[in-house]
Design a protein around this motif. Structure first.
Motif, PDB file in Angstrom:
ATOM      1  N   ASN A 137      -1.839  -1.678  23.573  1.00 57.36           N
ATOM      2  CA  ASN A 137      -1.134  -2.525  24.534  1.00 57.36           C
ATOM      3  C   ASN A 137      -1.621  -2.091  25.904  1.00 57.36           C
ATOM      4  OD1 ASN A 137       0.722  -3.586  26.444  1.00 57.36           O
ATOM      5  ND2 ASN A 137       2.254  -3.828  24.843  1.00 57.36           N
ATOM      6  N   GLY A 138      -2.559  -2.875  26.466  1.00 57.61           N
ATOM      7  CA  GLY A 138      -3.230  -2.418  27.668  1.00 57.61           C
ATOM      8  C   GLY A 138      -4.089  -1.214  27.334  1.00 57.61           C
ATOM      9  N   THR A 139      -3.852  -0.106  28.033  1.00 57.25           N
ATOM     10  CA  THR A 139      -4.588   1.134  27.744  1.00 57.25           C
ATOM     11  C   THR A 139      -3.825   2.071  26.821  1.00 57.25           C
ATOM     12  OG1 THR A 139      -3.659   2.181  29.736  1.00 57.25           O
ATOM     13  CG2 THR A 139      -5.772   1.020  29.974  1.00 57.25           C
ATOM     14  N   ALA A 140      -2.599   1.683  26.456  1.00 59.85           N
ATOM     15  CA  ALA A 140      -1.772   2.547  25.604  1.00 59.85           C
ATOM     16  C   ALA A 140      -2.160   2.366  24.140  1.00 59.85           C
ATOM     17  CB  ALA A 140      -0.305   2.214  25.806  1.00 59.85           C
ATOM     18  N   LEU A 141      -2.553   3.463  23.494  1.00 58.23           N
ATOM     19  CA  LEU A 141      -2.874   3.442  22.075  1.00 58.23           C
ATOM     20  C   LEU A 141      -1.583   3.475  21.271  1.00 58.23           C
ATOM     21  CD1 LEU A 141      -4.960   3.612  19.753  1.00 58.23           C
ATOM     22  CD2 LEU A 141      -4.863   6.114  20.002  1.00 58.23           C
ATOM     23  N   LEU A 142      -1.367   2.423  20.451  1.00 57.21           N
ATOM     24  CA  LEU A 142      -0.133   2.306  19.675  1.00 57.21           C
ATOM     25  C   LEU A 142      -0.269   2.860  18.267  1.00 57.21           C
ATOM     26  CD1 LEU A 142       0.954  -1.312  20.686  1.00 57.21           C
ATOM     27  CD2 LEU A 142       1.529   0.856  21.795  1.00 57.21           C
ATOM     28  N   ALA A 143      -1.440   2.670  17.654  1.00 61.57           N
ATOM     29  CA  ALA A 143      -1.634   3.118  16.275  1.00 61.57           C
ATOM     30  C   ALA A 143      -3.127   3.155  15.989  1.00 61.57           C
ATOM     31  CB  ALA A 143      -0.929   2.177  15.287  1.00 61.57           C
ATOM     32  N   ALA A 144      -3.504   4.011  15.048  1.00 62.95           N
ATOM     33  CA  ALA A 144      -4.897   4.092  14.612  1.00 62.95           C
ATOM     34  C   ALA A 144      -4.916   4.536  13.156  1.00 62.95           C
ATOM     35  CB  ALA A 144      -5.695   5.076  15.477  1.00 62.95           C
ATOM     36  N   VAL A 145      -5.851   3.966  12.384  1.00 60.19           N
ATOM     37  CA  VAL A 145      -5.934   4.330  10.970  1.00 60.19           C
ATOM     38  C   VAL A 145      -7.340   4.030  10.468  1.00 60.19           C
ATOM     39  CG1 VAL A 145      -5.191   2.067  10.091  1.00 60.19           C
ATOM     40  CG2 VAL A 145      -4.745   4.126   8.746  1.00 60.19           C
ATOM     41  N   LYS A 146      -7.786   4.802   9.478  1.00 63.47           N
ATOM     42  CA  LYS A 146      -9.107   4.625   8.874  1.00 63.47           C
ATOM     43  C   LYS A 146      -8.961   4.037   7.481  1.00 63.47           C
ATOM     44  CE  LYS A 146     -11.539   8.389  11.300  1.00 63.47           C
ATOM     45  NZ  LYS A 146     -10.472   8.842  12.205  1.00 63.47           N
ATOM     46  N   SER A 147     -10.038   3.375   7.039  1.00 65.28           N
ATOM     47  CA  SER A 147     -10.042   2.725   5.733  1.00 65.28           C
ATOM     48  C   SER A 147     -10.630   3.632   4.658  1.00 65.28           C
ATOM     49  CB  SER A 147     -10.874   1.438   5.789  1.00 65.28           C
ATOM     50  OG  SER A 147     -12.266   1.758   5.815  1.00 65.28           O
ATOM     51  N   SER A 148     -10.565   3.159   3.426  1.00 65.36           N
ATOM     52  CA  SER A 148     -11.314   3.775   2.338  1.00 65.36           C
ATOM     53  C   SER A 148     -12.790   3.465   2.541  1.00 65.36           C
ATOM     54  CB  SER A 148     -10.827   3.228   0.998  1.00 65.36           C
ATOM     55  OG  SER A 148      -9.456   3.504   0.808  1.00 65.36           O
ATOM     56  N   GLU A 149     -13.631   3.910   1.612  1.00 69.61           N
ATOM     57  CA  GLU A 149     -15.056   3.660   1.735  1.00 69.61           C
ATOM     58  C   GLU A 149     -15.477   2.450   0.904  1.00 69.61           C
ATOM     59  OE1 GLU A 149     -17.202   6.436  -1.636  1.00 69.61           O
ATOM     60  OE2 GLU A 149     -16.724   7.372   0.295  1.00 69.61           O
ATOM     61  N   TYR A 150     -16.539   1.798   1.355  1.00 68.83           N
ATOM     62  CA  TYR A 150     -17.055   0.603   0.694  1.00 68.83           C
ATOM     63  C   TYR A 150     -18.573   0.736   0.597  1.00 68.83           C
ATOM     64  CZ  TYR A 150     -12.421  -0.911   1.988  1.00 68.83           C
ATOM     65  OH  TYR A 150     -11.052  -0.977   2.145  1.00 68.83           O
ATOM     66  N   VAL A 151     -19.107   0.420  -0.595  1.00 65.68           N
ATOM     67  CA  VAL A 151     -20.533   0.560  -0.854  1.00 65.68           C
ATOM     68  C   VAL A 151     -21.095  -0.792  -1.294  1.00 65.68           C
ATOM     69  CG1 VAL A 151     -22.318   1.754  -2.176  1.00 65.68           C
ATOM     70  CG2 VAL A 151     -20.206   2.964  -1.531  1.00 65.68           C
ATOM     71  N   PRO A 152     -21.873  -1.476  -0.458  1.00 67.25           N
ATOM     72  CA  PRO A 152     -22.480  -2.761  -0.842  1.00 67.25           C
ATOM     73  C   PRO A 152     -23.407  -2.593  -2.048  1.00 67.25           C
ATOM     74  CG  PRO A 152     -22.585  -2.423   1.524  1.00 67.25           C
ATOM     75  CD  PRO A 152     -22.154  -1.118   0.940  1.00 67.25           C
ATOM     76  N   TYR A 153     -23.582  -3.688  -2.801  1.00 67.09           N
ATOM     77  CA  TYR A 153     -24.360  -3.628  -4.037  1.00 67.09           C
ATOM     78  C   TYR A 153     -25.027  -4.966  -4.285  1.00 67.09           C
ATOM     79  CZ  TYR A 153     -20.040  -5.789  -5.767  1.00 67.09           C
ATOM     80  OH  TYR A 153     -18.953  -6.607  -5.934  1.00 67.09           O
ATOM     81  N   THR A 154     -25.958  -4.965  -5.222  1.00 67.71           N
ATOM     82  CA  THR A 154     -26.645  -6.192  -5.610  1.00 67.71           C
ATOM     83  C   THR A 154     -25.747  -7.018  -6.522  1.00 67.71           C
ATOM     84  OG1 THR A 154     -28.783  -5.091  -5.441  1.00 67.71           O
ATOM     85  CG2 THR A 154     -28.704  -7.126  -6.722  1.00 67.71           C
ATOM     86  N   LEU A 155     -25.742  -8.317  -6.328  1.00 66.43           N
ATOM     87  CA  LEU A 155     -24.905  -9.198  -7.133  1.00 66.43           C
ATOM     88  C   LEU A 155     -25.236  -9.031  -8.614  1.00 66.43           C
ATOM     89  CD1 LEU A 155     -22.801 -11.552  -6.901  1.00 66.43           C
ATOM     90  CD2 LEU A 155     -24.750 -13.114  -7.034  1.00 66.43           C
ATOM     91  N   PRO A 156     -24.267  -8.665  -9.445  1.00 63.18           N
ATOM     92  CA  PRO A 156     -24.547  -8.470 -10.874  1.00 63.18           C
ATOM     93  C   PRO A 156     -24.708  -9.796 -11.602  1.00 63.18           C
ATOM     94  CG  PRO A 156     -22.230  -8.077 -10.414  1.00 63.18           C
ATOM     95  CD  PRO A 156     -22.889  -8.320  -9.094  1.00 63.18           C
ATOM     96  N   ASN A 157     -25.254  -9.706 -12.813  1.00 64.49           N
ATOM     97  CA  ASN A 157     -25.397 -10.877 -13.673  1.00 64.49           C
ATOM     98  C   ASN A 157     -24.118 -11.092 -14.476  1.00 64.49           C
ATOM     99  OD1 ASN A 157     -28.128 -11.282 -12.885  1.00 64.49           O
ATOM    100  ND2 ASN A 157     -28.789  -9.689 -14.316  1.00 64.49           N
ATOM    101  N   ASN A 158     -24.109 -12.167 -15.244  1.00 63.59           N
ATOM    102  CA  ASN A 158     -23.042 -12.447 -16.207  1.00 63.59           C
ATOM    103  C   ASN A 158     -21.665 -12.559 -15.556  1.00 63.59           C
ATOM    104  OD1 ASN A 158     -24.967 -12.277 -18.358  1.00 63.59           O
ATOM    105  ND2 ASN A 158     -24.794 -10.034 -18.251  1.00 63.59           N
TER     106      ASN A 158
END
Length: 572
Positions: free
Chosen positions: A107-128
């Motif tokens: 809110n303006g310069t005031a930091l209200l909250a912060a959080v990090k995510s889990s990890e994500y690993v891109p991949y090649t589109l599978p078949n089937n």
């Protein structure tokens, strides 16, 4: 339609739901002083890498802006974007690299909250992979979990010619593909309570400890909804069912229901009461054939329907729809670390119409062990005035979670493979319109045109007065190839309406072309339109009229929740 079940339970295809007269707020903007962030990886249409992330975070009370940061392969978190909304896309990620995201709310310069995510690993589109297409009537094919020994079981329901429950028919299979051996296992002649009955919200479960199929359903007489009971029956697999009774749990009214089985095989009845005003959780007896005790009054005076629970990473999530008859309605959810509670406040998820559906069932793509979860949202179009459509369809919405928070969004197609627990949303182009300059024919002071493309499904542009037609437009900054336009429309609960509109495009903001005429639209709450061969810098939504299902006069004020324009970014 769906083929498949949640763990040890199925929601059968023959299900009717009550038209409930209830009321609640049209819009809930649930915010708190904390936030959570999560993403799902997706593939762009006609590409071969699942190398893009759709990122959502929970809104923070008082936040005016959000800063999104990204870390690659455990490197430093670098600023990606500063946004007003609560979702964005990240494109062109490297296959095999590890990505994490962090959101900071200000809110303006005031930091209200912060959080990090889990990890994500891109991949090649599978078949089937199988494809569920949200733009047409599609079938979700999940493994049948009603398997005893080497035999799969499923159950169909037939009405009497005069209406109401007639027969429950069992079919069997050895491969979960070819079903037959039809056998009537319950009939309206088997018990006095079945002579003039109808069932809704049907659940059939297998109780391994007693080797019994257990049947639970909302029970009413065949002509109205005055009884508000549950009903229970059971059978040894392959034999006829015994109908035990219909009753009100602990004397309380019961309407929409579902059964949830926890990891310890303790089963629970989730029931709406007091004309769906309240949602109550009951523990069942050890044999699952009766109610043991009330565990929790989860919601009071909230008017929720279709309660469905799932447990993910040790946390319970309860999804439900707003009581709105057959029409698309506001989806909400809450969560708890213990099934008895305390449960969180109801939180928003998706857009304000469940993408032209109602919140429905939640399934694991791979039953029991899978991590990927989908929401099967129901489109009761046979009950929508003005559609001339007597069918029921579903919307398949991938769900992702973060420590008590849940998110889902709309994709035209969703690919999946139950055997390998694969779930791959497909997006028709990059999101081109979010945060770009937007204007409208008229604008109220507190709801500017930019609210309709800010990346927040819970903020809206509102025009002035009730004169029609009116337009809203966005400047993409340069000429782009337009492939898909998604619009979240405003509706008033109890007076739902669909919009007649055209999508118009221009390269110079002077000369306009009708790229798509949707003045024949009959979809309530949300539309997704594909375009081909359209290049434009400006996209204009020209709202011709709104048709209300219960009023010949259109009293709506022109307004839009969110407009998303997708396509091929010619200036990446």
């Amino acid at each position: 339609m769906i083929k498949g079940k949640q763990r040890l339970a199925i929601l059968l295809a023959f299900v009717l739901f009550t038209f409930h007269l209830a009321f609640s707020a049209q819009h809930v903007q649930a915010t708190s002083n904390e936030t959570k962030i999560a993403a799902t990886l997706f593939v762009l249409k006609n590409e071969s890498n699942v190398s893009n992330a759709k990122i959502h975070w929970a809104p923070v009370a008082g936040a005016l802006t959000y800063e999104l940061y990204r870390s690659v392969n455990d490197g430093p978190y670098l600023l990606l974007q500063t946004l007003a909304g609560t979702t964005t896309d990240d494109y062109g990620l490297n296959i095999g690299s590890t990505y994490r995201y962090e959101i900071k709310a200000y809110n303006g310069t005031a930091l209200l909250a912060a959080v990090k995510s889990s990890e994500y690993v891109p991949y090649t589109l599978p078949n089937n992979l199988s494809t569920f297409d949200n733009t047409v009537q599609s079938t979700l094919k999940l493994p049948n979990q009603l398997k005893v020994g080497g035999t799969y079981y499923r159950f169909n329901f037939v009405q009497k010619p005069t209406g109401g429950f007639g027969q429950m028919i069992q079919q069997t299979s050895t491969d979960d593909i070819h079903y037959g051996n039809d056998q009537v296992v319950l009939s309206y002649t088997d018990h006095p309570d079945l002579a003039n009955a109808k069932f809704e919200g049907i659940n059939v479960l297998y109780h391994e400890a007693t080797n019994q199929f257990v049947f639970w359903a909302h029970y009413e007489n065949s002509t109205d909804y005055t009884l508000a009971r549950v009903s229970v029956a059971s059978a040894t697999p392959g034999e006829s069912f015994t109908f035990h009774k219909s009753f009100r749990p602990e004397g309380k009214e019961s309407r929409d229901i579902s059964i949830f089985v926890d990891d310890d095989d303790v089963a629970y009845l989730i029931s709406t009461a007091n004309n769906n005003s309240d949602t109550i959780l009951y523990k069942l007896t050890a044999d699952w054939l009766d109610v043991d005790t009330q565990v929790s009054l989860i919601y009071q005076n909230q008017h929720r329907e279709l309660p469905k629970m799932i447990k993910q990473d040790g946390i319970y999530y309860l999804f439900s729809s707003q009581a709105a008859g057959w029409y698309p309605s506001i989806p909400l959810y809450s969560s708890a670390t213990k099934i008895e509670g305390p449960w969180s406040d109801l939180r928003t998820i998706g857009n304000t119409s469940t993408f032209s559906a109602q919140s429905g069932s939640v399934f694991r793509v791979t039953p029991d062990t899978g991590k990927n979860v989908v929401m099967v949202a129901y489109r009761w179009m046979f009950g929508w005035a003005g559609t001339q459509n007597g069918t029921t369809e579903e919307r398949l919405l991938p769900v992702w979670f973060s420590n008590g928070y849940a998110f889902y969004d709309y994709f035209d197609q969703v690919m999946y493979n139950s055997s390998d627990d694969k779930l791959v949303p497909v997006q028709n182009g990059k999101l081109l319109s979010q945060g770009k300059p937007a204007t409208a024919q008229t604008t109220s002071g507190t709801n500017p045109a930019t609210y309709a493309n800010d990346g927040n499904y819970q903020t809206e542009w509102v025009g002035t007065g009730s004169s029609w037609p009116q337009w809203w437009k966005v400047d993409l900054g340069s000429a782009q190839q337009i492939q898909n336009v998604q619009i979240s429309w405003w509706m008033q609960k109890g007076s739902e309406g669909f919009y007649r509109y055209t999508i118009e495009t221009s390269t110079d903001n002077i000369n306009w072309t009708v790229a798509l005429d949707r003045t024949n639209n009959t979809s309530y709450g949300f539309t997704s339109d594909s375009l081909s061969g359209v290049t434009a810098r400006y996209v204009r939504i020209n709202m011709q009229n709104a048709k209300l299902h219960n009023n010949p006069n259109n009293w709506y004020t022109p307004r839009l929740w969110e407009v998303k324009v997708f396509g091929n970014d010619t200036n990446p």
